[in-house]
Design an enzyme around this catalytic site. Structure first.
Site, PDB file in Angstrom:
ATOM      1  N   TYR A 157     -34.701  67.346  98.159  1.00 22.94           N
ATOM      2  CA  TYR A 157     -33.989  66.213  97.587  1.00 22.94           C
ATOM      3  C   TYR A 157     -34.957  65.220  96.946  1.00 22.94           C
ATOM      4  O   TYR A 157     -36.111  65.101  97.376  1.00 22.94           O
ATOM      5  CB  TYR A 157     -33.210  65.447  98.671  1.00 22.94           C
ATOM      6  CG  TYR A 157     -32.140  66.230  99.372  1.00 22.94           C
ATOM      7  CD1 TYR A 157     -30.826  66.187  98.943  1.00 22.94           C
ATOM      8  CD2 TYR A 157     -32.440  66.993 100.501  1.00 22.94           C
ATOM      9  CE1 TYR A 157     -29.826  66.891  99.616  1.00 22.94           C
ATOM     10  CE2 TYR A 157     -31.446  67.700 101.177  1.00 22.94           C
ATOM     11  CZ  TYR A 157     -30.151  67.645 100.724  1.00 22.94           C
ATOM     12  OH  TYR A 157     -29.170  68.332 101.386  1.00 22.94           O
ATOM     13  N   ASP A 203     -22.436  64.337  99.395  1.00 20.44           N
ATOM     14  CA  ASP A 203     -21.642  63.106  99.349  1.00 20.44           C
ATOM     15  C   ASP A 203     -21.239  62.809  97.913  1.00 20.44           C
ATOM     16  O   ASP A 203     -21.922  63.228  96.965  1.00 20.44           O
ATOM     17  CB  ASP A 203     -22.457  61.933  99.893  1.00 20.44           C
ATOM     18  CG  ASP A 203     -22.776  62.081 101.368  1.00 20.44           C
ATOM     19  OD1 ASP A 203     -22.001  62.742 102.073  1.00 20.44           O
ATOM     20  OD2 ASP A 203     -23.809  61.532 101.803  1.00 20.44           O
ATOM     21  N   TYR A 246     -29.995  64.855 107.530  1.00 24.48           N
ATOM     22  CA  TYR A 246     -29.264  63.841 106.780  1.00 24.48           C
ATOM     23  C   TYR A 246     -30.266  62.878 106.137  1.00 24.48           C
ATOM     24  O   TYR A 246     -30.950  62.127 106.840  1.00 24.48           O
ATOM     25  CB  TYR A 246     -28.288  63.084 107.675  1.00 24.48           C
ATOM     26  CG  TYR A 246     -27.103  63.917 108.089  1.00 24.48           C
ATOM     27  CD1 TYR A 246     -25.975  63.981 107.281  1.00 24.48           C
ATOM     28  CD2 TYR A 246     -27.127  64.661 109.267  1.00 24.48           C
ATOM     29  CE1 TYR A 246     -24.874  64.764 107.646  1.00 24.48           C
ATOM     30  CE2 TYR A 246     -26.040  65.445 109.638  1.00 24.48           C
ATOM     31  CZ  TYR A 246     -24.921  65.489 108.819  1.00 24.48           C
ATOM     32  OH  TYR A 246     -23.852  66.277 109.181  1.00 24.48           O
ATOM     33  N   LEU A 299     -29.281  59.837  95.193  1.00 21.58           N
ATOM     34  CA  LEU A 299     -29.667  61.053  95.893  1.00 21.58           C
ATOM     35  C   LEU A 299     -29.352  62.254  95.005  1.00 21.58           C
ATOM     36  O   LEU A 299     -28.232  62.384  94.513  1.00 21.58           O
ATOM     37  CB  LEU A 299     -28.916  61.184  97.220  1.00 21.58           C
ATOM     38  CG  LEU A 299     -29.244  62.431  98.063  1.00 21.58           C
ATOM     39  CD1 LEU A 299     -30.711  62.414  98.493  1.00 21.58           C
ATOM     40  CD2 LEU A 299     -28.333  62.509  99.287  1.00 21.58           C
TER      41      LEU A 299
END
Length: 314
Positions: free
Chosen positions: A76, A48, A179, A200
């Site tokens: 992440y 994103d 996700y 993120l």
């Protein structure tokens, strides 16, 4: 009829880009393609605009094998903003609900544990998953809700890093198709306060070395250095590339004699003494073990071509 002349050059390999915040994955892909003057380029596993971190970009023949990175696990680091839920589950969206943050450490620990291991996840409407040929986010922007089925995911590791006020920081190692925004949104509902992603960063993709990541600024500076030195920019840029077959590094290798490899390259299944009994394999040729493509073991135990390399750097 002659083929149209290509403007770029044939360069093959994988660049580990440290994607900047605020840019789309396609935007940075096009910038990398121009800097390398590459004929072909593609990315694997879009990030994103809000997100930063590792974005493998495949150039040339490596684009044929980028699909194998889509199946890779990823790691992440995420900061969740508690007390506010947004329509996109991240800070780029509109706040749709605000609630008090009021849970105990024990309640937080129990909530986090619900997201570890094998679970089912309903993808966000603001995702790139396709419905009738269009990404879900296009429907979401028009206010259209599309029914989505829950999909199996695996969270191999979920580390609690800190909780300060309305911020919760976690590190998540997960399977393909996970996700993080949805995990944070669901976690906020379990805690009863709502939450969204405020930061993120993708730390890792598969087993790619983190120390090989480079930024757009570094690439731009190398191009400028090459111009100052009066050398081709490829002299400084190409050493940054990882091998074109690195997206498929986790598959077993079958090495073929050159005489046998010629049939494989022509699209024919071949026999190899060192082949496994089933599945996909990475196929190399000769003593140099030059990568020539991906194969799959057929019903007769032969190595059948799946995707072939047709171009090599000089």
């Amino acid at each position: 009829m002659s083929r149209p002349r290509r403007r770029g050059r044939d360069v093959h390999g994988v660049l580990l880009l440290d994607k900047p915040q605020g840019a789309s994955s396609n935007d940075v892909l096009q910038k990398v393609k121009r800097l390398f003057q590459a004929n072909r380029a593609g990315h694997t596993g879009a990030l994103d605009p809000l997100a930063t971190g590792m974005l493998p970009i495949c150039l040339g023949e490596a684009t044929k094998f980028s699909q194998y990175l889509l199946d890779a696990d990823k790691r992440y680091r995420v900061i969740a903003r508690l007390g506010k839920r947004t329509d996109t589950s991240d800070a780029d969206g509109q706040i749709v609900q605000e609630r008090e943050v009021n849970f105990t450490p024990a309640e937080l620990a129990a909530a986090l544990d619900r997201f570890r291991g094998e679970t089912q996840q309903v993808p966000s409407m603001f995702s790139a998953l396709k419905h009738q040929g269009r990404p879900l986010y296009e429907y979401a922007r028009q206010g259209i809700e599309v029914a989505r089925e829950a999909r199996p995911i695996v969270v191999y590791e979920l580390l609690f890093l800190r909780h300060e006020g309305d911020e919760l920081e976690l590190e998540i190692h997960c399977s393909k198709g996970t996700y993080i925004r949805t995990i944070i949104d669901d976690l906020g509902e379990v805690l009863g306060c709502g939450a969204h992603v405020s930061m993120l960063r993708r730390l890792a993709v598969s087993r790619y070395p983190v120390e090989r990541m480079v930024t757009l600024a570094q690439l731009t500076e190398l191009v400028a250095d090459a111009e100052r030195q009066s050398v081709p920019s490829s002299t400084l840029l190409d050493p940054l590339l990882l091998p074109m077959d690195s997206p498929a590094a986790d598959f077993p290798v079958v090495n073929l004699l050159t005489s046998v490899a010629s049939y494989f390259r022509q699209g024919q299944p071949v026999r190899a003494a060192n082949a496994p009994f089933e599945g996909l394999v990475r196929v190399t040729e000769g003593e140099e073990q030059r990568f020539i493509g991906m194969g799959i073991i057929d019903d007769e135990g032969r190595v059948a071509p799946r995707r072939l390399v047709v171009e090599y750097p000089l």
